[in-house]
Structures are given as C-alpha cells and as structure tokens.
Write an enzyme that holds these catalytic residues in place. Structure first.
Site, PDB file in Angstrom:
ATOM      1  CE  LYS A 191      42.317  32.118  47.637  1.00 23.65           C
ATOM      2  NZ  LYS A 191      42.613  33.519  47.540  1.00 23.65           N
ATOM      3  CE  LYS A 205      35.721  33.552  49.120  1.00 22.33           C
ATOM      4  NZ  LYS A 205      36.414  34.725  49.485  1.00 22.33           N
ATOM      5  CE  LYS A 217      39.222  40.457  44.794  1.00 21.11           C
ATOM      6  NZ  LYS A 217      40.379  39.944  45.516  1.00 21.11           N
TER       7      LYS A 217
HETATM    8  N1  AQP Z   1      31.615  36.295  48.429  1.00 24.42           N
HETATM    9  C1  AQP Z   1      31.863  37.187  49.363  1.00 24.42           C
HETATM   10  N2  AQP Z   1      30.872  37.641  50.164  1.00 24.42           N
HETATM   11  C2  AQP Z   1      31.106  38.583  51.123  1.00 24.42           C
HETATM   12  N3  AQP Z   1      32.329  39.126  51.330  1.00 24.42           N
HETATM   13  C3  AQP Z   1      33.344  38.717  50.558  1.00 24.42           C
HETATM   14  N4  AQP Z   1      34.649  39.061  50.498  1.00 24.42           N
HETATM   15  C4  AQP Z   1      35.273  38.355  49.523  1.00 24.42           C
HETATM   16  N5  AQP Z   1      34.383  37.533  48.915  1.00 24.42           N
HETATM   17  C5  AQP Z   1      33.174  37.738  49.534  1.00 24.42           C
HETATM   18  C6  AQP Z   1      35.273  40.058  51.352  1.00 24.42           C
HETATM   19  O1  AQP Z   1      35.934  40.991  50.522  1.00 24.42           O
HETATM   20  C7  AQP Z   1      37.096  41.463  51.191  1.00 24.42           C
HETATM   21  C8  AQP Z   1      38.277  41.436  50.279  1.00 24.42           C
HETATM   22  O2  AQP Z   1      38.560  40.126  49.860  1.00 24.42           O
HETATM   23  P1  AQP Z   1      39.949  39.795  49.187  1.00 24.42           P
HETATM   24  O3  AQP Z   1      40.001  40.273  47.818  1.00 24.42           O
HETATM   25  O4  AQP Z   1      41.047  40.279  50.007  1.00 24.42           O
HETATM   26  O5  AQP Z   1      40.094  38.262  49.276  1.00 24.42           O
HETATM   27  P2  AQP Z   1      39.125  37.112  49.203  1.00 24.42           P
HETATM   28  O6  AQP Z   1      38.309  37.032  50.426  1.00 24.42           O
HETATM   29  O7  AQP Z   1      39.984  35.929  48.926  1.00 24.42           O
HETATM   30  O8  AQP Z   1      38.210  37.502  47.954  1.00 24.42           O
HETATM   31  P3  AQP Z   1      37.923  36.672  46.695  1.00 24.42           P
HETATM   32  O9  AQP Z   1      36.947  37.417  45.876  1.00 24.42           O
HETATM   33  O10 AQP Z   1      37.549  35.270  47.032  1.00 24.42           O
HETATM   34  O11 AQP Z   1      39.298  36.709  45.928  1.00 24.42           O
HETATM   35  P4  AQP Z   1      40.221  35.560  45.452  1.00 24.42           P
HETATM   36  O12 AQP Z   1      39.382  34.707  44.562  1.00 24.42           O
HETATM   37  O13 AQP Z   1      41.301  36.319  44.721  1.00 24.42           O
HETATM   38  O14 AQP Z   1      40.712  34.845  46.648  1.00 24.42           O
HETATM   39  C9  AQP Z   1      37.273  40.631  52.449  1.00 24.42           C
HETATM   40  O15 AQP Z   1      36.827  41.377  53.565  1.00 24.42           O
HETATM   41  C10 AQP Z   1      36.365  39.458  52.213  1.00 24.42           C
HETATM   42  O16 AQP Z   1      35.831  38.969  53.428  1.00 24.42           O
END
Ligand code: AQP
Length: 328
Positions: free
Chosen positions: A112, A193, A196
């Site tokens: 990030k 992965k 969002k």
């Molecule tokens: N691709 C994924 N596969 C499986 N699990 C996932 N999680 C996130 N992406 C995947 C799980 O979702 C939960 C919440 O995630 P988060 O929103 O707190 O943060 P993150 O992991 O940073 O999710 P994103 O989608 O990648 O968001 P951004 O892009 O905003 O950083 C967690 O339990 C995570 O493991």
C-alpha cells in the site's frame, strides 16, 4: 462460557466476493458457536484518505451487508469501531511496545505504501490498531482471509511481548482461515488478490452488483490458452474461477473434477456466474429490505456499542494498570 470471536471489514469501496468468501460467509457459519463481535473498522479505513460523506454512507452500507449476508444482530454484536474509544486507546498503548521493524516487514504495508509520495504514519500503524481490536475483547478466534494471516501473527507477537513485560494480560488469538476461498484472485489479473481498491471494472464482483453485470464480468475473466478445463495444466485464472464455484457451492474436489473436466471456458464462465448470481440475489433482496427501514441500522450499531463498551473499558483499565499509566 463461549469463546469470543472477532473480525472486521473496512468501510471502503464495494464489498466483493473475496470479502464474502474469505470472511463474511465464515462468520455467518460460526457466529452461534461463539460470542461474536463483527466490526466495521472505520479507523482503519482512514489510514488512506476517505471522503467524509462517502465514509459515513459506507459504514451503514456495510452494516446492511453484514445483516443481509446472515449476521444475526440478536445474537452477534455489530459495531462501528470508532464508537468504542478503547480501540484507539489500546492501540496507542500497544504502539509503545511495538518495534518499527515489525511494522516495516508487513507485506500489506509495503504494497500500500509503494509508489506513494507521502506515506501516512497511520498506514504503518494499521496492524497495531488491528491487534488492539482483537486484544481489546480478549478474542480467541479471528476468522479472516489469508491476506490477514501476517497481521494475526503480529498480533500474537505484540500480545506475547506485552504478557512477558507486564504479566499475563492478553488471550492469544488464533487465526481461522476458510478451507476454500481464503484468497480469491482478481478476475482480470488472477495473480493478484481481489481487492476493493484495485482499479479496473472487470477486477472484482461486488456483492451488490446486478446479475447482468456479474455475468458480463465473468464472461470477460482472464483464462489461459487451453480450450477447456484441464485440472493438470490449468492456469491461475481458471483455478480462480473453479475456486469461486467450489467456495460458493461447497462441493467436494471429486465432484468438481467430475463436473468441470473438459468443460469449454465459455461454459465454465457461465456456470460460475450462475452459481454466484444464485447466491447473491437473495442477499441483495435482504439488503434492500433492511436498508428501507429508516434508523434500523443505526440502532443495531448503537446496541452493539452499548453491549461491548464495558468489556473494552475493562481491558483498557487493566492494560493501563499493568503499564503503570494513571488509571481510575
Ligand atoms: N481477495 C480476497 N480473498 C479472500 N479474502 C479476502 N479478504 C479481503 N480480500 C480477500 C478478507 O476480507 C476481510 C475484510 O477485508 P478488509 O476490507 O478489511 O481489507 P482488505 O483485506 O484490505 O480488503 P480489500 O478488498 O483488499 O480492500 P482494500 O482494497 O480497501 O484494501 C478480511 O478478513 C480479508 O482477509
């Protein structure tokens, strides 16, 4: 007494099937086996700039999605992290015993921070705040996707360090990964992965995407140069599509092989899309019902806050006493 489970989601962007399969689906299954706390982690969200209006809207949207996916607010506690001051307080207390080197090692921080001109210190502190979320409630189980495993290890390291410096205080939390769906990859770039914040309209399937958009996104998903599914030689794109189907349908490996071996990619994409649409449609219908009731979600969040605030206060007081900081 039941063990306590805690997990959270950031109210940023649109929740996608990776968040659902990696976290939410698992939460709904285990919620009755534990005393469950599910958190909308808005303090984590602001480690990257968020539009204030959009952030406020997203917090309620995520609460609605939690309930629409099956979180039962009568049994499980749903909170907005910032409504319980103990998250920030404990985070500072734990920051004071966390070496910077531990935080610099975090792969999520490195990815990030990469390419950013100004790296906000909150981004580096993100995992300490996450440790505080978990330790604040003495949670013993944390169901997350695989991307959060390293942060959970750090949480245990911080708890261990605190316990050995100041005496046994924190419960050591265990990571609970789903057996399938722990890491859903981007449809357009199956090496990364699903996220969002990733750009690209074909990257993620949002939980609130209309059925036709879901079909269109799967239709455009990256596969490989084989004409049909071959379990021995398939590339990451096909593997990801099959993983998504299996995680939603919960069929066995043998059933997967029997159903998909030799299937042409066009049919594979349609089959996976229909499986996902059939799961998301009822969630979307419930979401529309829940959000049509004014004030309902704000009430659920307030009830959650009131339920856990005393637990948080007790941990903060104990931590302060142990560290010698003035406490009442
Ligand atoms: N691709 C994924 N596969 C499986 N699990 C996932 N999680 C996130 N992406 C995947 C799980 O979702 C939960 C919440 O995630 P988060 O929103 O707190 O943060 P993150 O992991 O940073 O999710 P994103 O989608 O990648 O968001 P951004 O892009 O905003 O950083 C967690 O339990 C995570 O493991």
């Amino acid at each position: 007494m039941k063990k306590r489970v805690l997990s959270g989601v950031q109210p940023t962007g649109n929740l996608h099937i990776g968040n659902y399969l990696g976290a939410l689906k698992n939460w709904t299954k285990i919620q009755y086996d534990y005393e469950s706390i599910f958190c909308i982690v808005d303090l984590h969200a602001i480690t990257v700039y968020q539009s204030p209006e959009e952030l406020k809207r997203k917090i309620l949207e995520i609460a609605g999605i939690f309930l629409a996916c099956g979180i039962d607010p009568k049994h499980s506690t749903v909170i907005a992290q910032s409504t319980v001051p103990g998250h920030s307080e404990l985070s500072w207390l734990l920051t004071c015993l966390t070496p910077i080197g531990w935080l610099e090692r975090m792969t999520q921080y490195k990815s990030k921070a990469a390419g950013q001109e100004t790296i906000l210190s909150g981004l580096m502190q993100y995992p300490v705040l996450m440790a505080a979320d978990i330790l604040l409630y003495q949670a013993s189980v944390v169901p997350v996707g695989d991307d959060q495993s390293q942060h959970l290890e750090l949480t245990r390291d911080i708890a261990q360090r605190f316990n050995s410096l100041y005496g046994q205080t924190f419960v050591m939390p265990e990571t609970k990964l789903p057996t399938v769906g722990a890491r859903v990859m981007g449809l357009d770039e199956p090496e990364k992965k699903m996220s969002k914040s990733a750009p690209g309209s074909g990257h993620a399937i949002a939980l609130l995407d209309p059925p036709d958009l879901i079909r269109k996104k799967f239709n455009r998903a990256t596969t490989d140069s084989n004409p049909h599914v071959d379990f021995e030689t398939m590339g990451p794109g096909v593997q990801n599509l099959l993983g998504i189907y299996q995680a939603f349908s919960e069929v066995s490996d043998d059933e997967m092989k029997a159903k998909f071996s030799g299937m042409r990619y066009g049919d594979l994409k349609k089959t996976v899309a229909e499986m996902v649409v059939s799961h998301l449609e009822p969630i979307q219908k419930r979401f529309a019902e829940i959000t049509s009731e004014p004030g309902y979600l704000a009430g659920v969040l307030e009830e959650g806050r009131a339920r856990v605030a005393p637990i948080a206060e007790q941990t903060v007081q104990l931590t302060k006493q142990r560290m010698g900081v003035y406490s009442t």
